[in-house]
Design a protein around this motif. Structure first.
Motif, PDB file in Angstrom:
ATOM      1  N   GLU A  30     -17.061 -37.685 -20.530  1.00 55.07           N
ATOM      2  CA  GLU A  30     -16.194 -36.611 -20.071  1.00 55.07           C
ATOM      3  C   GLU A  30     -16.998 -35.330 -19.921  1.00 55.07           C
ATOM      4  OE1 GLU A  30     -13.001 -36.229 -22.887  1.00 55.07           O
ATOM      5  OE2 GLU A  30     -12.071 -38.110 -22.265  1.00 55.07           O
ATOM      6  N   SER A  31     -16.672 -34.537 -18.912  1.00 59.79           N
ATOM      7  CA  SER A  31     -17.320 -33.233 -18.719  1.00 59.79           C
ATOM      8  C   SER A  31     -16.705 -32.227 -19.687  1.00 59.79           C
ATOM      9  CB  SER A  31     -17.120 -32.748 -17.288  1.00 59.79           C
ATOM     10  OG  SER A  31     -17.764 -33.604 -16.390  1.00 59.79           O
ATOM     11  N   LEU A  32     -17.513 -31.283 -20.111  1.00 62.76           N
ATOM     12  CA  LEU A  32     -17.042 -30.212 -20.995  1.00 62.76           C
ATOM     13  C   LEU A  32     -17.518 -28.874 -20.465  1.00 62.76           C
ATOM     14  CD1 LEU A  32     -17.783 -31.489 -24.631  1.00 62.76           C
ATOM     15  CD2 LEU A  32     -15.568 -31.272 -23.536  1.00 62.76           C
ATOM     16  N   VAL A  33     -16.754 -27.822 -20.760  1.00 66.53           N
ATOM     17  CA  VAL A  33     -17.137 -26.455 -20.411  1.00 66.53           C
ATOM     18  C   VAL A  33     -16.991 -25.595 -21.654  1.00 66.53           C
ATOM     19  CG1 VAL A  33     -16.612 -24.438 -18.995  1.00 66.53           C
ATOM     20  CG2 VAL A  33     -16.397 -26.721 -18.014  1.00 66.53           C
ATOM     21  N   LYS A  34     -18.004 -24.784 -21.934  1.00 67.01           N
ATOM     22  CA  LYS A  34     -17.971 -23.825 -23.044  1.00 67.01           C
ATOM     23  C   LYS A  34     -18.353 -22.459 -22.503  1.00 67.01           C
ATOM     24  CE  LYS A  34     -19.012 -26.846 -26.956  1.00 67.01           C
ATOM     25  NZ  LYS A  34     -19.857 -26.994 -28.163  1.00 67.01           N
ATOM     26  N   THR A  35     -17.891 -21.413 -23.180  1.00 63.59           N
ATOM     27  CA  THR A  35     -18.235 -20.044 -22.794  1.00 63.59           C
ATOM     28  C   THR A  35     -19.230 -19.482 -23.802  1.00 63.59           C
ATOM     29  OG1 THR A  35     -16.059 -19.734 -21.797  1.00 63.59           O
ATOM     30  CG2 THR A  35     -17.299 -17.749 -22.319  1.00 63.59           C
ATOM     31  N   ALA A  66     -16.224 -41.909 -21.437  1.00 66.40           N
ATOM     32  CA  ALA A  66     -15.064 -41.979 -20.554  1.00 66.40           C
ATOM     33  C   ALA A  66     -15.147 -43.245 -19.721  1.00 66.40           C
ATOM     34  CB  ALA A  66     -15.026 -40.757 -19.643  1.00 66.40           C
ATOM     35  N   ALA A  67     -13.996 -43.855 -19.513  1.00 65.95           N
ATOM     36  CA  ALA A  67     -13.949 -45.051 -18.672  1.00 65.95           C
ATOM     37  C   ALA A  67     -14.139 -44.653 -17.218  1.00 65.95           C
ATOM     38  CB  ALA A  67     -12.612 -45.757 -18.855  1.00 65.95           C
ATOM     39  N   ILE A  68     -14.873 -45.454 -16.489  1.00 72.50           N
ATOM     40  CA  ILE A  68     -15.082 -45.221 -15.068  1.00 72.50           C
ATOM     41  C   ILE A  68     -14.393 -46.352 -14.317  1.00 72.50           C
ATOM     42  CG2 ILE A  68     -16.793 -45.067 -13.226  1.00 72.50           C
ATOM     43  CD1 ILE A  68     -18.782 -44.118 -15.321  1.00 72.50           C
ATOM     44  N   SER A  69     -13.442 -45.979 -13.457  1.00 72.14           N
ATOM     45  CA  SER A  69     -12.763 -47.017 -12.687  1.00 72.14           C
ATOM     46  C   SER A  69     -13.492 -47.247 -11.370  1.00 72.14           C
ATOM     47  CB  SER A  69     -11.308 -46.625 -12.432  1.00 72.14           C
ATOM     48  OG  SER A  69     -11.251 -45.457 -11.651  1.00 72.14           O
ATOM     49  N   LEU A  70     -13.568 -48.498 -11.002  1.00 68.40           N
ATOM     50  CA  LEU A  70     -14.239 -48.880  -9.759  1.00 68.40           C
ATOM     51  C   LEU A  70     -13.238 -49.552  -8.836  1.00 68.40           C
ATOM     52  CD1 LEU A  70     -17.426 -50.459 -11.347  1.00 68.40           C
ATOM     53  CD2 LEU A  70     -17.194 -48.173 -10.399  1.00 68.40           C
ATOM     54  N   ASP A  71     -13.472 -49.468  -7.545  1.00 66.29           N
ATOM     55  CA  ASP A  71     -12.640 -50.167  -6.582  1.00 66.29           C
ATOM     56  C   ASP A  71     -12.899 -51.661  -6.714  1.00 66.29           C
ATOM     57  OD1 ASP A  71     -11.613 -47.794  -5.601  1.00 66.29           O
ATOM     58  OD2 ASP A  71     -13.166 -47.611  -4.065  1.00 66.29           O
TER      59      ASP A  71
END
Length: 108
Positions: A75-80, A98-103
Motif C-alpha cells: 500500500e502507498s503511504l503519505v506523511k508530512t 496489498a493484494a494485486i488483482s490481475l485480469d
C-alpha cells in the motif's frame, strides 16, 4: 565521502534547502523494502530505496512537504514533514502488503 556530504549540506543550507531521508520497511516483520519509490508530490524530487530500505532526497526546499512511498505489492503511504535549511528531516515508513488483482487470461 564525509567531506562531500558536509559540502552538500552546507551548499543546501546556503540555498534554503535540506534533505529528507529515512527507511522503508514491511509492517508485518520489519524487513527492509528495496526498490520502493519515495517522492515529493508536485516536484521532480524522488529517490529509490537501497537494499537496506534506505533513501535520501536532497535539495528539498525548506518548509512543509508531503512525502509519498510506493512499492509494488504494498500500500502507498503519505506523511508530512517540515524540512529546515541545511537540515535532515527523517521520515520512516512501515508499509502493509496489498493484494494485486490481475485480469483473467483466457487460453484457447
Amino acid at each position: 565521502m564525509l567531506t562531500l556530504s558536509a559540502f552538500a549540506v552546507a551548499q543546501a543550507a546556503a540555498q534554503g534547502a535540506g534533505t529528507i531521508a529515512g527507511r522503508v520497511t514491511e509492517e508485518a516483520n520489519g524487513s527492509a523494502i528495496a526498490g520502493a519509490r519515495v517522492s515529493i508530490p508536485g516536484t521532480n524530487l524522488s529517490a529509490t530505496t537501497n537494499s537496506q530500505g534506505r533513501y535520501s532526497i536532497t535539495s528539498v526546499r525548506a518548509g512543509p512537504h508531503q512525502v509519498r512511498v510506493a512499492a509494488l505489492g504494498y500500500e502507498s503511504l503519505v506523511k508530512t514533514v517540515t524540512v529546515t535549511a541545511g537540515g535532515v528531516a527523517e521520515v520512516d515508513f512501515s508499509v502493509k502488503m496489498a493484494a494485486i488483482s490481475l485480469d483473467e487470461i483466457v487460453v484457447t
